[in-house]
Scaffold this active site. Structure first.
Site, PDB file in Angstrom:
ATOM      1  N   HIS A 126     -49.030 -40.515  55.659  1.00 20.49           N
ATOM      2  CA  HIS A 126     -50.402 -40.624  56.264  1.00 20.49           C
ATOM      3  C   HIS A 126     -50.401 -40.880  57.718  1.00 20.49           C
ATOM      4  CE1 HIS A 126     -52.339 -39.777  52.645  1.00 20.49           C
ATOM      5  NE2 HIS A 126     -51.879 -41.153  52.019  1.00 20.49           N
ATOM      6  N   HIS A 165     -51.975 -37.694  47.187  1.00 20.27           N
ATOM      7  CA  HIS A 165     -52.794 -37.649  48.329  1.00 20.27           C
ATOM      8  C   HIS A 165     -52.242 -36.645  49.178  1.00 20.27           C
ATOM      9  CE1 HIS A 165     -53.283 -41.615  46.619  1.00 20.27           C
ATOM     10  NE2 HIS A 165     -54.759 -41.358  46.893  1.00 20.27           N
TER      11      HIS A 165
HETATM   12 ZN    ZN Z   1     -50.625 -41.264  47.298  1.00 18.18          ZN
END
Ligand code: ZN
Length: 308
Positions: A126, A165
């Site tokens: 991320h 994600h």
């Molecule tokens: Zn994740």
């Protein structure tokens, strides 16, 4: 197989009840040690050097993160509503070891070690060029990709991300870079909100949004079609994996219903691609995964498929 990790990665504390906790890595390492059929060499991850980190992140940005590290207690680096990316007094060492694992793994990979796993935390996918978020500070896998390109003149690297994600950071870093392909399967919509099929970069980004509730068989079909087929056409010289195990049915943070054994099938398909295009060369990085039993079972499946 080689495994990079370091005790410093266990010291990062995110506070009471935080899903990204040291027990995740304990479970993974314990499970790896139990695998009987594979000869595994453990190595200590070195601290990453600033020159390598700055292949991806500006030095000033990283220094700013480190300057916020508290002497005690915790400090969040993000604004609401996602105020759960925390710094504790031991964060610097953990962050640098996580990134350093990938760099050292890259050197080993080029020295004829074909399968390497980085058992690390904090995760990295991320983290954007100038933004820490989603429990991530430095984008470990992105630094490794750039390092391989710079030091070893590798032209084409593929990053395959099966964390539940979307790896917004990895996508952002390579969005205009045709030398790095990024393919990701992820629950959609879900944090961080990116990862639609319309996000294609310069023809190097391959997103496979997955509907909530999907099970392994259907998942594999989408993964093959939308991630692996385009990566196959890209013909990567090396494959890096963002291995998150939070699409597991037991995981508390998402709603995809993979079973532990599905991680064998997913990994095997990536291995097949690596054998065709990349001389079998794979470095896999631990990203997410927040249920301890799911982690311990899934990592074994991942390793059994990575086995040469
Ligand atoms: Zn994740």
């Amino acid at each position: 197989m080689l495994v990079y990790s370091h005790a410093d990665c266990l010291l990062k504390d995110n506070g009471f009840n935080h899903p990204e906790r040291k027990e995740r890595l304990d479970s993974i390492l314990e499970s790896i040690k139990q695998i009987k059929d594979i000869k595994i060499n453990f190595k200590e991850a070195p601290l990453a050097d600033m020159d390598s980190i700055s292949l991806v992140h500006p030095k000033k940005h990283i220094e700013k993160i480190f300057s916020n590290i508290p002497k005690s207690g915790l400090i969040g680096v993000e604004k609401e509503p996602y105020a759960d990316t925390m710094l504790c007094s031991n964060s610097k060492k953990a962050i640098l070891r996580s990134c350093g694992a990938g760099i050292a793994a890259a050197d080993d990979l080029m020295n004829n070690n074909k399968r390497i796993f980085c058992a690390i935390r904090p995760p990295g996918h991320h983290a954007e060029t100038t933004k820490a978020m989603g429990f991530c500070f430095i984008n470990n896998i992105a630094v490794t990709a750039r390092y391989l390109q710079k030091k070893y003149k590798i032209n084409k690297v593929a990053i395959i991300d099966f964390d539940v994600h979307h790896g917004n950071g990895t996508q952002e870093i390579f969005y205009n870079d045709e030398t790095v392909a990024y393919g990701s399967s992820h629950e959609f919509p879900l944090f961080p909100g990116t990862g639609s099929e319309e996000e294609t970069g310069v023809g190097n980004i391959f997103n496979a949004p997955i509907k909530s509730g999907m099970k392994g068989k259907e998942f594999l079909k989408v993964f093959e079609q939308k991630v692996l087929n385009p990566i196959n056409k890209f013909k990567p010289e090396i494959i890096l994996i963002s291995a998150g195990f939070d699409a597991h049915t037991r995981d508390p943070l998402a709603n995809i219903n993979l079973e532990s054994k599905d991680y064998y099938e997913i990994t095997k398909k990536i291995v097949d691609l690596a054998n065709i295009h990349s001389k079998g060369r794979i470095i896999s990085f631990l990203e997410g995964g927040y249920d301890l039993l799911a982690l311990s079972e899934s990592i074994e499946e991942h390793f059994l498929a990575l086995k040469i």
